[in-house]
Design a protein around this motif. Structure first.
Motif, PDB file in Angstrom:
ATOM      1  N   UNK A 118     -52.482  -1.284 -43.578  1.00  0.00           N
ATOM      2  CA  UNK A 118     -53.100  -1.222 -42.857  1.00  0.00           C
ATOM      3  C   UNK A 118     -52.598  -2.808 -42.609  1.00  0.00           C
ATOM      4  N   UNK A 119     -50.999  -3.259 -42.995  1.00  0.00           N
ATOM      5  CA  UNK A 119     -50.905  -5.126 -42.188  1.00  0.00           C
ATOM      6  C   UNK A 119     -50.666  -4.456 -40.875  1.00  0.00           C
ATOM      7  N   UNK A 120     -51.371  -5.950 -40.933  1.00  0.00           N
ATOM      8  CA  UNK A 120     -50.930  -6.831 -39.109  1.00  0.00           C
ATOM      9  C   UNK A 120     -49.396  -7.075 -39.264  1.00  0.00           C
ATOM     10  N   UNK A 121     -48.479  -7.762 -38.094  1.00  0.00           N
ATOM     11  CA  UNK A 121     -47.996  -8.407 -38.330  1.00  0.00           C
ATOM     12  C   UNK A 121     -47.115  -9.325 -39.460  1.00  0.00           C
ATOM     13  N   UNK A 122     -46.122  -9.448 -40.095  1.00  0.00           N
ATOM     14  CA  UNK A 122     -45.926 -10.149 -41.356  1.00  0.00           C
ATOM     15  C   UNK A 122     -44.193  -9.947 -41.176  1.00  0.00           C
ATOM     16  N   UNK A 123     -44.138 -11.775 -41.439  1.00  0.00           N
ATOM     17  CA  UNK A 123     -42.541 -11.965 -40.905  1.00  0.00           C
ATOM     18  C   UNK A 123     -41.845 -10.994 -42.689  1.00  0.00           C
ATOM     19  N   UNK A 124     -41.395 -10.296 -42.421  1.00  0.00           N
ATOM     20  CA  UNK A 124     -40.486  -9.327 -43.740  1.00  0.00           C
ATOM     21  C   UNK A 124     -38.782  -9.595 -44.049  1.00  0.00           C
ATOM     22  N   UNK A 141     -42.821 -14.997 -34.578  1.00  0.00           N
ATOM     23  CA  UNK A 141     -43.629 -15.262 -34.470  1.00  0.00           C
ATOM     24  C   UNK A 141     -45.059 -14.792 -36.091  1.00  0.00           C
ATOM     25  N   UNK A 142     -44.336 -13.837 -36.478  1.00  0.00           N
ATOM     26  CA  UNK A 142     -45.532 -13.007 -37.447  1.00  0.00           C
ATOM     27  C   UNK A 142     -45.520 -13.905 -38.715  1.00  0.00           C
ATOM     28  N   UNK A 196     -48.935  -7.681 -26.651  1.00  0.00           N
ATOM     29  CA  UNK A 196     -49.509  -7.462 -27.584  1.00  0.00           C
ATOM     30  C   UNK A 196     -47.679  -7.639 -28.390  1.00  0.00           C
ATOM     31  N   UNK A 197     -47.039  -6.241 -28.308  1.00  0.00           N
ATOM     32  CA  UNK A 197     -45.699  -6.071 -28.318  1.00  0.00           C
ATOM     33  C   UNK A 197     -44.790  -6.479 -27.796  1.00  0.00           C
TER      34      UNK A 197
END
Length: 406
Positions: free
Chosen positions: A266-272, A318-319, A371-372
């Motif tokens: 389960x990844x958190x927020x990443x800038x893919x 901000x990811x 948070x979203x």
């Protein structure tokens, strides 16, 4: 009756509750036998009970517990044990960009034979892998929603493996084809997410399972917290990941007798690349405005829908651009002697899941909103309704004032 219990009693009760609750949770989540683990946690609970019986001050007790945890963590600072990589092969889907691309590079650098699938063999991601990786890496053009391409990839993989089994399967390919309220999401958006994130993953897993059972290997599925928690405006994506989560958990139980271990990350927020592609989301937004019915567009308002996409783009800026927490989790799931059933990759996830598991609904709901996407606009129909109620209230107040004057 409540006066008989002082503050120290409630602190003691909280500490014991955390110990016992944490122990039960770890027992249920682990693959270790229940007996020894239960004895350890009951022993810790009895220790707290005895210390408290000797009138140890509450603050000193908490300091002692923190010191014990610190010493325990310091004793585990060395690198976790891993299995040897010699002769191991791993199949990874969705390696054009993001986690898949980074995982393919990392596993190749460790000496693992990597089979990396891409949508475009001539794309930037494929060319980058060819340049930066060793000759052990095999690139395969695969759209996981097309069974013929999945079967061809299986044949190509078998041909290169020979008599060897496949050690690992990393189901990374996934899409989010829509961002918006559930009512505004087209059925094609729901189907698009399910086709890739769920049905495509199931197709690849079923096809490669004979090779994984042969080697008693590993399956690693990349999911999302959106599959566990109701993030606003991610109904289509979250539903597909929820289906993937349940499939993974079921698979883990069913494959245990075969010796195949299954993990979910389960990844958190990443800038893919897909999430940070503003042109892609603007195009999707225009398609949504053109496809939604005039009645719904009037009810919600174009400004409400535009704010959603703008907030999402601001959120992705901000990811985290560093994929290493996810890549480390993938490596651990593939090479750890006892991989975890779930890996939470990235900052803030433990707090998020704690709040979602133990806090009241009102707190969970407010936390998700904070948070979203922090919406400031209500749908147009609700704004009109609110304005009408305000005007109606003012009209009634004016009438009452006139009556009082009379």
């Amino acid at each position: 009756m409540m006066d008989d219990y002082n503050l120290s009693f409630w602190i003691y009760l909280a500490v014991v509750t955390v110990l016992v609750g944490g122990g039960i949770k770890k027992i249920l989540a682990s693959h270790l036998s229940t007996g020894p683990t239960l004895v350890v946690w009951l022993g810790a609970t009895v220790l707290v009970e005895r210390l408290w019986a000797f009138c140890l001050p509450a603050m000193l007790l908490l300091v002692l517990l923190a010191l014990i945890c610190y010493i325990y963590l310091r004793s585990r600072t060395g690198p976790p044990p891993t299995l040897p990589v010699q002769g191991k092969a791993v199949f990874i889907t969705g390696c054009d960009t993001g986690f898949g691309n980074a995982a393919a590079k990392c596993l190749d650098s460790l000496g693992i034979d990597v089979f990396a699938t891409v949508l475009d063999l001539t794309g930037d991601g494929a060319r980058e892998l060819q340049k930066s990786c060793s000759s052990r890496l095999t690139l395969l053009q695969v759209d996981i929603t097309k069974p013929q391409q999945v079967q061809q990839a299986l044949l190509d993989t078998k041909a290169k493996l020979g008599l060897r089994g496949l050690w690992g399967l990393v189901n990374n390919a996934g899409v989010c084809v829509n961002l918006g309220d559930a009512e505004l999401s087209l059925m094609s958006n729901y189907r698009g997410c399910m086709e890739v994130n769920f049905f495509g993953t199931v197709s690849v897993t079923q096809s490669f399972l004979p090779l994984l059972r042969q080697s008693k290997g590993r399956i690693v599925n990349i999911s999302s917290p959106a599959g566990d928690q109701p993030f606003p405006c991610l109904a289509a994506y979250g539903s597909s990941k929820a289906a993937l989560n349940l499939f993974t958990e079921t698979l883990r139980h069913e494959l245990q007798p075969w010796g195949v271990k299954v993990s979910i990350i389960q990844p958190s927020s990443f800038r893919t690349a897909p999430s940070s592609n503003n042109n892609y989301w603007e195009q999707k937004h225009k398609q949504l405005l053109q496809s939604v019915s005039p009645a719904l567009l009037e009810e919600y308002g174009e400004d409400y829908m535009t704010e959603t996409i703008n907030l999402f783009q601001s959120f992705t800026k901000h990811a985290n651009p560093d994929f290493s927490p996810v890549i480390d989790a993938i490596v651990q799931a593939l090479l750890s002697p006892q991989p975890q059933a779930r890996y939470y990759a990235g900052p803030g996830l433990c707090l998020m899941y704690f709040i979602n598991s133990y806090c009241p609904f009102s707190i969970r709901n407010r936390f998700l909103q904070k948070i979203f996407l922090k919406k400031t606009l209500m749908p147009r129909a609700l704004r009109k309704q609110s304005d009408q109620e305000v005007n109606h209230g003012l009209h009634n107040n004016n009438n009452e004032e006139k009556l009082q004057q009379l």
